[in-house]
Design an enzyme around this catalytic site. Sequence first.
Site, PDB file in Angstrom:
ATOM      1  N   THR A 107      50.936  38.781  31.233  1.00 27.90           N
ATOM      2  CA  THR A 107      51.734  39.981  30.968  1.00 27.90           C
ATOM      3  C   THR A 107      51.962  40.859  32.193  1.00 27.90           C
ATOM      4  OG1 THR A 107      49.731  41.144  30.312  1.00 27.90           O
ATOM      5  CG2 THR A 107      51.011  40.117  28.545  1.00 27.90           C
ATOM      6  N   VAL A 153      52.604  39.484  38.233  1.00 29.96           N
ATOM      7  CA  VAL A 153      52.542  38.110  38.732  1.00 29.96           C
ATOM      8  C   VAL A 153      52.660  37.117  37.580  1.00 29.96           C
ATOM      9  CG1 VAL A 153      51.103  36.408  39.921  1.00 29.96           C
ATOM     10  CG2 VAL A 153      51.279  38.745  40.814  1.00 29.96           C
ATOM     11  N   CYS A 163      48.747  37.929  48.924  1.00 29.72           N
ATOM     12  CA  CYS A 163      50.185  38.037  49.155  1.00 29.72           C
ATOM     13  C   CYS A 163      50.569  38.363  50.591  1.00 29.72           C
ATOM     14  CB  CYS A 163      50.784  39.074  48.212  1.00 29.72           C
ATOM     15  SG  CYS A 163      49.953  40.662  48.242  1.00 29.72           S
ATOM     16  N   HIS A 221      56.974  42.042  51.128  1.00 33.93           N
ATOM     17  CA  HIS A 221      56.059  42.619  52.113  1.00 33.93           C
ATOM     18  C   HIS A 221      56.643  42.450  53.516  1.00 33.93           C
ATOM     19  CE1 HIS A 221      53.264  43.199  48.997  1.00 33.93           C
ATOM     20  NE2 HIS A 221      52.312  42.374  49.313  1.00 33.93           N
ATOM     21  N   ASN A 242      56.481  39.001  47.901  1.00 37.27           N
ATOM     22  CA  ASN A 242      55.053  38.999  47.595  1.00 37.27           C
ATOM     23  C   ASN A 242      54.681  38.429  46.232  1.00 37.27           C
ATOM     24  OD1 ASN A 242      56.399  41.552  46.918  1.00 37.27           O
ATOM     25  ND2 ASN A 242      54.437  42.071  45.992  1.00 37.27           N
ATOM     26  N   THR A 243      55.558  38.571  45.237  1.00 39.31           N
ATOM     27  CA  THR A 243      55.172  37.990  43.942  1.00 39.31           C
ATOM     28  C   THR A 243      55.743  36.591  43.738  1.00 39.31           C
ATOM     29  OG1 THR A 243      56.938  39.151  42.747  1.00 39.31           O
ATOM     30  CG2 THR A 243      54.786  40.229  42.805  1.00 39.31           C
TER      31      THR A 243
END
Lengths: 349, 349, 349, 349
Positions: free
Chosen positions: B16, B19, B149, B242, B327-328
């Site tokens: 949830t 990520v 990350c 990032h 980053n994700t």
Amino acid sequence: MTADETRIPVAVLGATGTVGQRFVALLDNHPWFEVRELLASPRSAGRAYYDAADWIVPAPRPAGLAGLTVRPVGAEVDSDLCFSALDASVAREAEHQLARQGKLVCSNAGSWRMEPQVPLIVPEINPEHIELLESQTDWQGGIMCNPNCSTIGLTLALKPLQDRYGLARVSVVTLQAISGAGMPTTRTLGMLANVVPFIPGEEEKLEREAFKILGTFAGDGVIPASFELAAQCNRVPVMDGHTLCVTVELEEEARRDELLHTWRNFGGMPQDLELPSAPDPAIEVHEDDASPQPALHRDAGGGMTVHVGRIRERSPREWMFTTLSHNTVRGAAGGSILLAELALATGRF
Amino acid sequence: MTADETRIPVAVLGATGTVGQRFVALLDNHPWFEVRELLASPRSAGRAYYDAADWIVPAPRPAGLAGLTVRPVGAEVDSDLCFSALDASVAREAEHQLARQGKLVCSNAGSWRMEPQVPLIVPEINPEHIELLESQTDWQGGIMCNPNCSTIGLTLALKPLQDRYGLARVSVVTLQAISGAGMPTTRTLGMLANVVPFIPGEEEKLEREAFKILGTFAGDGVIPASFELAAQCNRVPVMDGHTLCVTVELEEEARRDELLHTWRNFGGMPQDLELPSAPDPAIEVHEDDASPQPALHRDAGGGMTVHVGRIRERSPREWMFTTLSHNTVRGAAGGSILLAELALATGRF
Amino acid sequence: MTADETRIPVAVLGATGTVGQRFVALLDNHPWFEVRELLASPRSAGRAYYDAADWIVPAPRPAGLAGLTVRPVGAEVDSDLCFSALDASVAREAEHQLARQGKLVCSNAGSWRMEPQVPLIVPEINPEHIELLESQTDWQGGIMCNPNCSTIGLTLALKPLQDRYGLARVSVVTLQAISGAGMPTTRTLGMLANVVPFIPGEEEKLEREAFKILGTFAGDGVIPASFELAAQCNRVPVMDGHTLCVTVELEEEARRDELLHTWRNFGGMPQDLELPSAPDPAIEVHEDDASPQPALHRDAGGGMTVHVGRIRERSPREWMFTTLSHNTVRGAAGGSILLAELALATGRF
Amino acid sequence: MTADETRIPVAVLGATGTVGQRFVALLDNHPWFEVRELLASPRSAGRAYYDAADWIVPAPRPAGLAGLTVRPVGAEVDSDLCFSALDASVAREAEHQLARQGKLVCSNAGSWRMEPQVPLIVPEINPEHIELLESQTDWQGGIMCNPNCSTIGLTLALKPLQDRYGLARVSVVTLQAISGAGMPTTRTLGMLANVVPFIPGEEEKLEREAFKILGTFAGDGVIPASFELAAQCNRVPVMDGHTLCVTVELEEEARRDELLHTWRNFGGMPQDLELPSAPDPAIEVHEDDASPQPALHRDAGGGMTVHVGRIRERSPREWMFTTLSHNTVRGAAGGSILLAELALATGRF
């Protein structure tokens, strides 16, 4: 602001932009200076100030200026003291003209900063450079400059280290607020929730101005400081407040407690003379991990305090830290006003 | 996603969060894997997935998962392959349990990354570390990790330089997006138009993980790389992506054209095997001043491309550059999926 | 804050969140009240306050509280006056317990607001509702509530119109800041550069609370006001300051000059009694087109002033305007403190 | 974009701004049109396109245009079809000149929209208005306009209701993204984490343009629609995507299921003719509470889909809902391209 015959009348040039508005806000109720003239680009000329300026400073608009009409840059100026927030494209000629006419110009623009006869001053660091005014013999008046917004925070954090340990090598990565961007462009629209890893000319300015400010006054000129300095400049979506991540290699070893003490006790002529805009302390040292932050700390000391935090040792000669300063106050209008206060307090006009 | 008997069923743990949602979005229509189980904290358990998850990924919610009910972490899992986006506080035990039960866990959590017998892999850099799975003899299944990350972008940019010139010393300042913050806290609310110069544990993670990834596989373990590395980590108000400002001192001298060529031609097993999530090229080099920017470039290559730009020479052995990665995606869910693809393509399950 | 024996000791419940921090910041140097106890969730209990609270209020952290340890909600409280910024999930029971124990609770939570015997008060609007405390005979102490953050701005802008012209029908669209979001969730992470057109329960709260506040005190209860009211509530990426776009149909015709005069001259008991937190004027009317703006105006009057601007006539009985108020000051902690001041000044404790 | 002799060459005017960049991005690989000429202000003229334009569209820069040099508005244009993203200050004269020279101008500027002989078209709503081109007898070419960015979303959401139930009265509050702001100003800098409750001229434009678009074509002119319409327009810190909160009073009663069906089945000539830029469906109806959101939904259908959500009944004749559309795609460049596609498909050139 009420009329007060004992205050010195001043003109603000470039009065409608972000830095010009800061001048106006900071000079409201200033004990020594009173804004009497507002000049800006021809587009704004002839309009009431608050019609011409989209006010964006988070402080009330000074009521006393509601009646002032903006005049075009280049028009006759009565005030003997002029604060310039002009765009670089017009600053050089406009400030030159005023200096020749006998005005003392405190300039926030970049045009004259690196001229040998023009003092580039952060009052806590190199007040003695003001002597350079003597070499401006071609002009009846004079031009004094404060440095670029990112240079001020860097040099104020470095000066105590330079004095105590000597500087060998400095690396700095900046996270700069958008209010310093000057004239907004299409790129400004793209700053929301974004990082732009480039600010035209900024890295070069930061490097060369730092050497002049931290340099030695030698009677007829400034011998620039000599250490290695490299900068990477970024724009981040923050309204006000430049954050700088610094790595510094000292010439001598430092201990943590000593280093903190050195920063905390740093001060200079502005503090000694108790100039109206001088913050006390000049530098606030933060020991909790999550400070300094622009949203929380930029306004300390009326926006004139410089913050140092996240101080970490890589070796006794190499340290990392983060420094924060308010870019349109300490780094622009406030720095310029402090310089004018220094000039007045030391009999320059 | 339609049922497809030939795809391998997978479970997503921590489904949830930001990520977890990325896992779900990236696995929609994946040619090899199919999400069949969603697990999350007890608070979400028992609810339909889209009721439990406040969807924030800028991509449509996979329609096929609308009917799935979230089960609590710790419940029985059927799938042999598990992707974990669990919070560090629960990841260690939950992942351990799955490994003992015979599952192969691709973990995005930090809990197991530095264990000697656990491979920490960026598939383009150190695919051979996957051999460490052989040493996980206590478990019927296994645990493989992708790094933090911020480490992924850094190591992908450094690896080609390490191979060609050797690394002596690296400094990095990060400007990290908020989607990587894991569980949002009060501080998250304060990120709007702000910079926070601290991310708990991040600098340590970035340093130690980079050494392991760039280290040498020696049959029964990894000999960490040895060069100097120092990091200053900041959170900035960017949603995804990032940005890292890097200064690198090489062991041998480099020429600009050669350096660019080295980055542009970098690739590895993911590109050679044409894995479904492998970007091609792995690294995009930008030569215009204002790139890379998170808002413009993070989504290139489906978010798997790493960007390098603002490449500047201080000396033939010292270079500055900026690197950007999503980053994700590349730095979390996408990196984990690429690792699973590598494992499948090399016969690990 | 220095120890001052003449000040009334108070406890703040839910002290680590955004509203709790506002209570703490606003009560620093308060002339009547002194924070002596800080309570929060079990997760924070036992920690020093500034370790437990990620400070995000743009004001210095009160130095005097650095030594206070957070205690868990439910622990014994010494102070007779309690400010509650508790999350709705725990507020009802915790506040009830304190009231039974003889404490006067000024609550910012929603749990008790609509109970018939609990006064729901905006001190300028309905101070007489405080009489409802008399009907809380089951408790030794009492509970008083301030309304939801968006209700306060709306009702303060409507009250002068209700008194002068009568209200027939009101439509309001809110643009609400994120600091009011309470416990941050995954969705909070998605607020950057976004609008979320839904705040759970907000439209219902806004509607029913407004009727109670603008209702008539009838000795033993409040007869709710009766007019049509419809709300659409949105979250926008602003840190503090709720903007509301209102369309109001009056029962009688209004003239623009008269309307402005009505708002400008609005005040009540807080202004008459010169309560420490009372803004003067209560409502600031803006006549320039681009006001009010959260970034520029939310802090006026210490964050207690309500702003009205963009006043436009559709017909003499139908008007549109924009109202702004600081959601965590006037709309939460400040509103609660003003209510406690009213209670003290009128002899309620 | 490779040269393709079968595609129609087009010119983009105002090519360096946010809307101009969108035209360029959307026309990359367009099946019918090919960008051959780029014109902008004298400041940009003579520069390579990507030097003159600070690219801010989150899509790769079309490689094929890297070699194009920007020419000044007013220079000779070869293409018979011109897309104009000019600033209002220069659009009227420049577009007029092109029309007289025989060009067909698809204009996104406001200058000609309300002229009786100029069609103002949203292709799904009023394609028959294109007949007005016949009345432009003074010009060899012609001018067609798409409406203001906020008008498009509103009228697309209203049209199905107008057809089915009739419109009596509409109120709309807009939350508009900054990319639509045209030339950035000082105020743009102040948009970070702020709301500005005013967009010069926007409310008037929205009202009058909606009446023309929803009006009836009567052979030689358009009879404007007649219903009550009032707008309050706000700028919010969102990059792309205008959110509108609408309250509508219908002439006939509606049931919820019927209403949803009406929106979902709405389409027109663009869908029937399968024009390249036509979204299908034209309107996406959301039934979950937290949709639509700009960050999640603006890009659906290539940015051409209009979203409707949060549909709530006040009474069978009065409904509230939220609509979202991409302001620089559907609301500007994409809307203009769809209009050109309609013109080509219906034999207008």
